[in-house]
Design a protein around this motif. Sequence first.
Motif, mmCIF file in Angstrom:
data_model
loop_
_atom_site.group_PDB
_atom_site.id
_atom_site.type_symbol
_atom_site.label_atom_id
_atom_site.label_comp_id
_atom_site.label_asym_id
_atom_site.label_seq_id
_atom_site.Cartn_x
_atom_site.Cartn_y
_atom_site.Cartn_z
ATOM 1 N N ASP A 120 0.865 -1.186 0.000
ATOM 2 C CA ASP A 120 0.000 0.000 0.000
ATOM 3 C C ASP A 120 0.899 1.232 0.000
ATOM 4 N N GLU A 121 0.337 2.391 -0.381
ATOM 5 C CA GLU A 121 1.148 3.605 -0.554
ATOM 6 C C GLU A 121 2.345 3.285 -1.449
ATOM 7 N N ALA A 122 2.077 2.501 -2.498
ATOM 8 C CA ALA A 122 3.147 1.994 -3.361
ATOM 9 C C ALA A 122 3.845 3.105 -4.133
ATOM 10 N N ASP A 123 3.192 4.264 -4.289
ATOM 11 C CA ASP A 123 3.836 5.366 -4.981
ATOM 12 C C ASP A 123 5.040 5.911 -4.222
ATOM 13 N N ARG A 124 5.232 5.482 -2.957
ATOM 14 C CA ARG A 124 6.365 5.946 -2.153
ATOM 15 C C ARG A 124 7.486 4.903 -2.069
ATOM 16 N N MET A 125 7.441 3.893 -2.887
ATOM 17 C CA MET A 125 8.452 2.833 -2.805
ATOM 18 C C MET A 125 9.829 3.331 -3.217
ATOM 19 N N THR A 126 9.885 4.234 -4.181
ATOM 20 C CA THR A 126 11.174 4.782 -4.589
ATOM 21 C C THR A 126 11.815 5.566 -3.457
ATOM 22 N N ASP A 127 11.005 6.352 -2.735
ATOM 23 C CA ASP A 127 11.536 7.100 -1.586
ATOM 24 C C ASP A 127 12.107 6.156 -0.546
ATOM 25 N N ALA A 128 11.398 5.064 -0.285
ATOM 26 C CA ALA A 128 11.876 4.092 0.702
ATOM 27 C C ALA A 128 13.169 3.441 0.235
ATOM 28 N N ALA A 129 13.238 3.092 -1.041
ATOM 29 C CA ALA A 129 14.435 2.447 -1.568
ATOM 30 C C ALA A 129 15.639 3.375 -1.498
ATOM 31 N N GLU A 130 15.438 4.656 -1.788
ATOM 32 C CA GLU A 130 16.537 5.617 -1.709
ATOM 33 C C GLU A 130 17.084 5.722 -0.290
ATOM 34 N N SER A 131 16.172 5.714 0.688
ATOM 35 C CA SER A 131 16.610 5.846 2.081
ATOM 36 C C SER A 131 17.421 4.641 2.528
ATOM 37 N N VAL A 132 17.160 3.479 1.947
ATOM 38 C CA VAL A 132 17.843 2.247 2.348
ATOM 39 C C VAL A 132 19.128 2.034 1.560
ATOM 40 N N LEU A 133 19.113 2.362 0.267
ATOM 41 C CA LEU A 133 20.205 1.973 -0.615
ATOM 42 C C LEU A 133 21.173 3.091 -0.950
ATOM 43 N N GLY A 134 20.827 4.333 -0.648
ATOM 44 C CA GLY A 134 21.669 5.454 -1.034
ATOM 45 C C GLY A 134 22.829 5.692 -0.077
ATOM 46 N N ALA A 135 23.776 6.526 -0.498
ATOM 47 C CA ALA A 135 24.902 6.927 0.340
ATOM 48 C C ALA A 135 25.359 8.306 -0.120
ATOM 49 N N ASP A 136 25.843 9.145 0.841
ATOM 50 C CA ASP A 136 26.162 10.531 0.519
ATOM 51 C C ASP A 136 27.220 11.042 1.499
ATOM 52 N N VAL A 137 28.328 11.590 0.984
ATOM 53 C CA VAL A 137 29.380 12.145 1.836
ATOM 54 C C VAL A 137 29.759 13.527 1.327
ATOM 55 N N SER A 138 29.615 14.562 2.181
ATOM 56 C CA SER A 138 30.082 15.908 1.849
ATOM 57 C C SER A 138 31.581 15.965 2.071
ATOM 58 N N MET A 139 32.349 16.151 1.004
ATOM 59 C CA MET A 139 33.803 16.179 1.122
ATOM 60 C C MET A 139 34.278 17.394 1.902
ATOM 61 N N HIS A 140 33.601 18.518 1.762
ATOM 62 C CA HIS A 140 33.989 19.726 2.503
ATOM 63 C C HIS A 140 33.876 19.484 4.011
ATOM 64 N N ARG A 141 32.790 18.880 4.430
ATOM 65 C CA ARG A 141 32.587 18.622 5.859
ATOM 66 C C ARG A 141 33.560 17.557 6.357
ATOM 67 N N PHE A 142 33.778 16.502 5.574
ATOM 68 C CA PHE A 142 34.667 15.420 5.993
ATOM 69 C C PHE A 142 36.102 15.932 6.123
ATOM 70 N N ASN A 143 36.519 16.788 5.194
ATOM 71 C CA ASN A 143 37.863 17.358 5.257
ATOM 72 C C ASN A 143 38.029 18.212 6.511
ATOM 73 N N GLY A 144 36.996 19.015 6.835
ATOM 74 C CA GLY A 144 37.051 19.841 8.038
ATOM 75 C C GLY A 144 37.080 19.011 9.309
#
Length: 736
Positions: free
Chosen positions: A259-283
């Motif tokens: 149900d609420e299947a139109d939100r499956m992409t949002d759920a998949a992104e939250s589980v499978l994605g990854a993101d690193v800010s290089m500016h913050r990591f360097n600091g």
Amino acid sequence: MDDLEKRLLHVVDSVLGPNGRMVRGRSGDGEKRTYRYNSKQHEFAKVAARGFCRYDEAEKAAAVNMLQGATGTGKTLGYLVPAFAYAALTGERVIVSTFTKALQQQIINNDAPRAQRWVNDELGVIVRYARRVGRSNYLSLSSCLNLKSMLDSKDDDDVKAFVNDLTEWLKRDHHTLPTVEDYLSEVGNGCQLPAGLDAKSLCLCADSPTEEIEAYELALEESHNADVLIVNHALVMLDASRWTKILNPSRPASILICDEADRMTDAAESVLGADVSMHRFNGLTQSVADAFNLPDITGCVGNLYSAVQSIDPGTAKMAALNENIAKRIDGVLSALEPHVAKFAGMLSSPQGELEDHSKALLADFCDSYNDLANVQKASRSKGNTSIISWSPVRHFPSLRVGHPEPARIITRMLAPMQWDGEDNEDVMPPRSYLRAALFTSATLATPGRSLPIAFDAFADSIGVVRHCKRGMTRPIHNVTADLYRIFDAPPDFGEMFFVLPAPNAPLPTGLAAEDEDYATASNPAWLDYAAAMVREAAAGDGKTLVLTLSHADTQAIGERLKDLDGLIVAKPGDNMSMLKQQYQSRDNAVMITPGGWEGLDLPGEVQNLVITRLPFGSINSFRLSLKEAVLRHRGYSDDKIQSIKFAELNADARRRLVQGLGRGIRQRSDRVEVWIGDPRFPYPASFATALDDVLMIRRPRVLKAFSGCIPERFEDSFNASRIFLTDGSLHTAELV
């Protein structure tokens, strides 16, 4: 029709039919007759039941079903009754997945108990059901006591009162380990999590006492034994990514209902994605090096940062992550690993003498290291794409990994084994173990398109192909397109009337094309017009909900209406539950918010609904930018890429508009007047033959496809729409 299908349909008729158990209630048990027969719900349930029985034995392929049901269809019980009946008749397992906790709670507390009872009355079989959520969702008495002891006189009184009441509630006996939602639901009366209080501080964690962890394991065991398991989309996506090792591999499910299947992409992104800010990591690395005298750790991170900055992103502000950067990431992880292991030990040691600011610094550094490791791991996974993106203002680079269509991982549960020839079954288990999957929501289809094409955009997002591969005579997936259905609400479910924009109303951005919305700030003349429309709507009876696309528009329109009684202007970071409570408590409330397009349930509370502009997303969103990077890598031309991106923007905007319109009618007795302030919205067909002087004014840009967003049952009232003129008056068109 096989025997199982006949028996399922018999149960559906006996429970949800014109004289079924739902409308009759049960004699002698004191139950009130709160349900009326709903022909749409009855038909929805029958189509769902048929879809459960379309497994392809020859191809060992699950049947894929798609049903859209508007608010008022009764789709939750419409799929739960055949789901419980299927489990009772076959002994096989059913998984029901939702996106929001609110719907999951509704199923657990209200709909599942009713479906269980009705099916038991009909078949004499008790179908067990249970909820499955992650450990961090369960309440912890020890965490609440710790938080309570840390609160002092400076803390908010609402937070202290909430934590105190919750702690006393947790000291009582509970049949199962409760969640935050269980507490809020039981207490009722508008109880909600106070602003500023993080639910995680109230819940189980790795350091929770043994007895609490054991209680969690008991709850987990209960979910393993359930015949109908209620979960969320994130768990389903995680289960698919781990080759079905999460949701009790010892007893795989036969049916999956999303149900609420139109939100499956949002759920998949939250589980499978990854993101690193290089500016913050360097600091962070520099700060750790200074604080703990580790100058050697800065070199590798600084070199990685410099290498990333040297890449020319071009106009797209996005580039593929090349082999040189990938090797440097490996080097950074290798160099930092022993230090991170040491820091993790320092943070967890009870004898540690770290000051609070040092603990926070090390915790952030370890988290960033783990994020970078996730980027590395995800970039090596099949189907993922590694990119470098730059922030639009200060041009800081981030390392990001994702998939242009992350929800497609669900096909591991649906596809015939090795249909694409890409998996090696020597190392991977069979992908298809489901017998059927049902995807449903109120906005699954692209408005204005006929079936089955209307479901193609959603089907593509989850990787389902209803067409034949070259040289094949059968579709790639076992789709039941003959059962694809769109269910509108019953004809008497609410009333909707319309006020449309003047033909010469200002455009929201001063531009004619919707694909340039993202590039320009809102047109001041349009903001004036939208504010005047809101003022006129609020002058009528009842309450007014105003939907915007940004906090900038929200604040600008709010500033123009600051003298209006009952005005509520949402600000960034505002809790939607708190805003909802304010809205409900004021007789003449006027709430302006960009966060109310979906999920905001206000039955009987919205008499005027203002749609300020068509809800186009940003063409520079991460999802579309990622898709652009993939398409460019595959050799697509710039024109083709732009065409694909704009088509997706348009389809998403139409689905979101339908969701927004749905805020106005949440129950059968609702009556709402919808005001639309975007002059690109089309007029009804009846206006085309009018000789009205107002309608003779040329409109610079009309997006005809959006007319399909109006529910069919309101076609007559849409044809009788009034027009809000630029002088602030309402005009009724003279029609032939």
